[in-house]
Structures are given as structure tokens and as C-alpha cells.
Enzyme design. Structure first.
Site, PDB file in Angstrom:
ATOM      1  N   GLU A 159      57.102 -20.951  39.025  1.00 21.62           N
ATOM      2  CA  GLU A 159      55.802 -20.820  38.380  1.00 21.62           C
ATOM      3  C   GLU A 159      55.251 -19.401  38.461  1.00 21.62           C
ATOM      4  OE1 GLU A 159      54.881 -23.138  36.529  1.00 21.62           O
ATOM      5  OE2 GLU A 159      56.395 -24.531  37.262  1.00 21.62           O
ATOM      6  N   GLU A 160      55.648 -18.644  39.473  1.00 24.44           N
ATOM      7  CA  GLU A 160      55.152 -17.275  39.602  1.00 24.44           C
ATOM      8  C   GLU A 160      55.834 -16.320  38.625  1.00 24.44           C
ATOM      9  OE1 GLU A 160      52.835 -15.757  41.134  1.00 24.44           O
ATOM     10  OE2 GLU A 160      52.111 -17.107  42.689  1.00 24.44           O
ATOM     11  N   SER A 161      57.151 -16.384  38.543  1.00 25.33           N
ATOM     12  CA  SER A 161      57.884 -15.354  37.802  1.00 25.33           C
ATOM     13  C   SER A 161      58.919 -15.904  36.844  1.00 25.33           C
ATOM     14  CB  SER A 161      58.596 -14.427  38.791  1.00 25.33           C
ATOM     15  OG  SER A 161      59.608 -15.148  39.494  1.00 25.33           O
TER      16      SER A 161
END
Length: 446
Positions: free
Chosen positions: A298-300
Site C-alpha cells: 500500500e505504501e509503494s
């Protein structure tokens, strides 16, 4: 007030700009003019909703409800009707006016079947029905959510929890997604042939680019998409595999009622990227590796060189200042900002940072993830304002839209990873987060 559409548009953006600058008085003044404009424009309805949301954010509940009632009266089939019904129901629920909440969310579910607010409305309508002891209707709402929303993993997780409590028995999970082998040779065309040739020569970056061109030129060739996904995973280009899975295959998954559109759909959409590093560093801090994978996803989206507008870098989107403080605290080698684009370095520092937050927030995943996204101080403020009697309610109350959605996405991805690949035990005992559901039930006395 009669006004020309272009002047109403200008007033609308003046109001939005004032709000972003923190000028609450001008925000309300300009948007009220837009809401009252004659004839109405497309911005009039939006202005009413923004005024309602702003009032709710400032705990002016009566004023917010008045704006919402006006919006729903004047625009019963408007662009903002669904979110207005959602907020109307939420304000009623928070006031323990459960029948009113049931009515608002029931209208949303019935009248807005394509709305993104339908799934949270189904879940919270079930909760409101529980509060009024209409338990069979509550169970029906949860089952409707599970039957009609294959892609909404966060709310599916929460609905499953509630159903288990209502029925006093575990709710059967759907069959776990099967990790099918990805077969080579399904793709046709010049780009696929070039990609295979380049891969055989060890030119992995060039091969990845050719596979990307193949996907762009033949997005409807499912056998080719399956081979491309397998090639990206083999090349270690987990970001490219996710690109295929999320942008091309996921719409097909939803369209086909939750059926995997290609054999390798799940591996492509939830890849085990950099799994050796993840397992090693997660094991050192007794964290479930699947939680780390969900956060990276979800971050990157597994892009090692991801760089945010705020300056966060790498797989786990670490700010250089945070990385420096974390490395000092744990007596790790210095971390130049550019090194955060190295997966091994980013995962090592990121896991330590995540573990520190888990420690600080009593192993609670919702609080930890909110803090990872927004910082410790905002989360402490929210705890003081909203309390933490109900974890799911706390998440809905998070005032930062980005953080609220982030917590839901990571928890949903965590559920998918655990379902797809099994629940591993990290070194040193039970992985952090493994007892979240049990702890939540214990707190609420259920």
C-alpha cells in the site's frame, strides 16, 4: 442571490482556497454564497456538502445535519447524495440515534447501488441494527456485504467478525485463493518474443520493458497477461506485476463476481516481493511478515524508487529524518537518503520503525498504522477526542481521509496475504498483530 455560473465557480474556489489556508470565516462565507446561488449550479450541491463536512469536523453537529437535510431535500438524486446519506447516518449513529442511522444507510444501499459508500453503509447499518436488537436483520446486512463485495477486504473482515459474534460460531471463509503456477508461452506478438529473447541474454531491465509494452498493446489477451505477470515476478519487478494486477486484472475480477481472471491473479496482485529480506527483518522483531508485505504494497506498490511529494522514499516510504532517528535508536549504520531506495536497507529500517510503533501503541494495528501514516502526535490527539472503546468506530472517525483509507487498505491487504499464503509464525513467538481480533473482543467484553 442571482449570479452568473462563472462567478459562482470563482466563489467556490475562493472558498476552497480559504479553507486550505485555515480561514474558516471566509470558507463559510464564500461557500454559503455558492450554496444559496440562483440559479443553482453544479457547485451549489457540493458547497452544501463541504459546509456539512466542515461543521461535523468541528463538532457542530446540529449545523452539519441542517446542511445535509437541505442537500438531500434539494438534490435527492444529486452527485453528492450518497456521501451525504453516509454522513447523515454516521452523525446519527454517533448520537446513538440508531433508527435514524438505519434509515439513512438503508436509503443509500437501496438508491445508490454503485456508490463506493454502499459497503461501509451495509456494515454500519448492521451495527446500528445490532444496537436496536434487530439481530436477524443485522446478520442479513453482513451477509449481503459478504455476498456482493468480493473486493472489499477490510469490510469483509469486519463483517465476518460481527457475524461470528452474532451466530456464536465461526463464519466459514470462502475457499482460500489458490496460488496457481504461472505458465510461460501464453503470450503472442513481437514484444513477447523480444522479451523472452532479452531474458535469455540476461538483459532483465530490457526484458521488463518489452513485457510492459506487450501488456499495453494486448490488454485483452489473458494468457499473455498471465505470462507477463509470471515474467515480472521472475525478474523481481514486483511493481510491474502489481501494475498488471491492479490496473488491468482487478476490474475483471470485480466484473466476474470475484473469480480470478487468470491463473496467477493472486500472486500478481499480492506478490511476495523481497520476501527473504522481509522474513529476516520481521523475524528479528517478531512481526508477521505478511503485515510488512501489506504495508509495502500500500505504501509503494513494491516500487523501490518510489518518492512521495512529502519526501518519503523507497518500499516502506520512509522520511529521511525518521530513518535517521530509527537507525540511531537501534545503533544501525548511518542511512544516507539515497540508500533508502535500496530494498534491503529500506526494509531493515522500516521494520524497526513499524515495530517501535507497535510497541508504543500496545500492539494495536489500527493505531500503529494510523501513526505510521500520520505520525504519533495526531493519533494521540484523536485518542483524546474520540476515545478507543470501539476500534472500528475509531478508524471511521479518523479525520484525515488519507489516513483513514490507508488503515483500511493495509488491514485489508494483510487479510489477503494471510488468506493467500497462510499465517506464518515469526521468530521469537507470536507475530505482532496476531492477537488483534482477540484483544479487541476482550476490550469490548464480547
Amino acid at each position: 442571490m442571482r449570479s452568473r455560473p462563472e462567478s459562482t465557480e470563482a466563489l467556490f474556489w475562493l472558498g476552497r482556497s480559504a479553507g486550505r489556508a485555515g480561514n474558516a470565516e471566509k470558507f463559510a462565507e464564500y461557500l454559503t454564497l455558492v450554496a444559496d446561488a440562483k440559479p443553482r449550479t453544479r457547485r451549489s450541491e457540493e458547497a452544501l456538502y463541504l459546509l456539512a463536512q466542515d461543521a461535523a469536523d468541528n463538532a457542530e453537529i446540529a449545523r452539519s445535519r441542517a446542511y445535509l437535510a437541505r442537500l438531500l431535500r434539494d438534490y435527492p438524486k444529486g452527485v453528492w447524495t450518497d456521501v451525504a446519506l453516509w454522513l447523515q447516518g454516521w452523525l446519527a449513529y454517533k448520537k446513538k440515534e440508531y433508527p435514524a442511522a438505519v434509515a439513512s444507510w438503508g436509503r443509500l444501499v437501496a438508491d445508490e447501488p454503485g456508490s463506493r459508500w454502499r459497503v461501509p453503509a451495509l456494515y454500519w447499518r448492521g451495527r446500528a441494527l445490532e444496537a436496536t436488537r434487530q439481530l436477524s436483520e443485522a446478520a442479513k446486512a453482513y451477509r449481503t456485504l459478504l455476498d456482493t463485495s468480493p473486493n472489499q477486504y477490510y469490510y469483509r473482515l469486519r463483517a465476518t467478525e460481527r457475524l461470528a459474534l452474532l451466530t456464536k460460531k465461526a463464519v466459514p471463509n470462502p475457499p482460500s485463493p489458490v496460488a496457481h503456477p504461472l505458465q510461460a508461452g501464453g503470450a503472442n506478438g513481437i514484444h513477447a518474443r523480444k522479451a523472452r529473447a532479452l531474458r535469455s541474454l540476461g538483459l532483465t531491465d530490457d526484458a521488463a520493458e518489452e513485457w510492459s509494452e506487450h501488456v499495453r498493446s494486448r490488454p485483452d489477451e489473458r494468457a499473455g497477461l498471465a505470462e507477463a505477470c509470471g515474467a515480472f515476478l521472475d525478474l523481481g519487478r514486483y511493481d510491474k506485476a502489481m501494475w498488471v494486477g491492479s490496473r488491468i486484472l482487478r476490474p475483471l475480477f470485480v466484473q466476474e463476481g470475484g473469480q480470478a481472471p487468470i491463473p496467477g491473479f493472486w500472486q500478481c496482485t499480492y506478490p511476495l516481493g523481497h520476501i527473504d529480506s522481509v522474513r529476516r527483518h520481521a523475524g528479528e522483531r517478531s512481526i508477521d511478515p505478511h503485515l510488512v508485505l501489506a504495508l509495502i504494497r500500500e505504501e509503494s506498490a513494491f516500487a523501490p524508487q518510489a518518492f512521495s511529494r512529502a519526501g518519503a522514499r523507497g518500499l516502506m516510504q520512509l522520511m529521511p529524518h525518521t530513518a535517521d532517528l530509527t537507525s540511531r535508536e537501534h545503533r544501525l549504520p548511518p542511512v544516507p537518503p539515497s540508500s533508502l531506495e535500496t530494498p534491503e536497507v529500506n526494509i531493515r529500517i522500516g521494520v524497526h520503525h513499524l515495530a517501535d510503533l507497535l510497541r508504543d501503541f500496545g500492539e494495536n494495528l489500527s493505531l500503529t498504522l494510523a501513526s505510521y501514516n500520520a505520525g504519533r502526535q495526531p493519533v494521540q490527539r484523536w485518542l483524546q477526542r474520540y476515545g478507543f472503546a470501539d476500534e472500528v468506530e475509531f478508524v471511521e472517525d479518523i479525520p484525515y481521509t488519507e489516513t483513514r483509507n490507508y488503515v483500511k487498505r493495509v488491514l485489508g491487504s494483510y487479510e489477503r496475504y494471510s488468506s493467500l499464503y497462510g499465517k506464518p509464525a515469526a521468530a521469537g513467538g507470536q507475530p505482532a498483530g496476531g492477537g488483534r481480533m482477540q484483544a479487541e473482543k476482550k476490550r469490548s467484553g464480547e
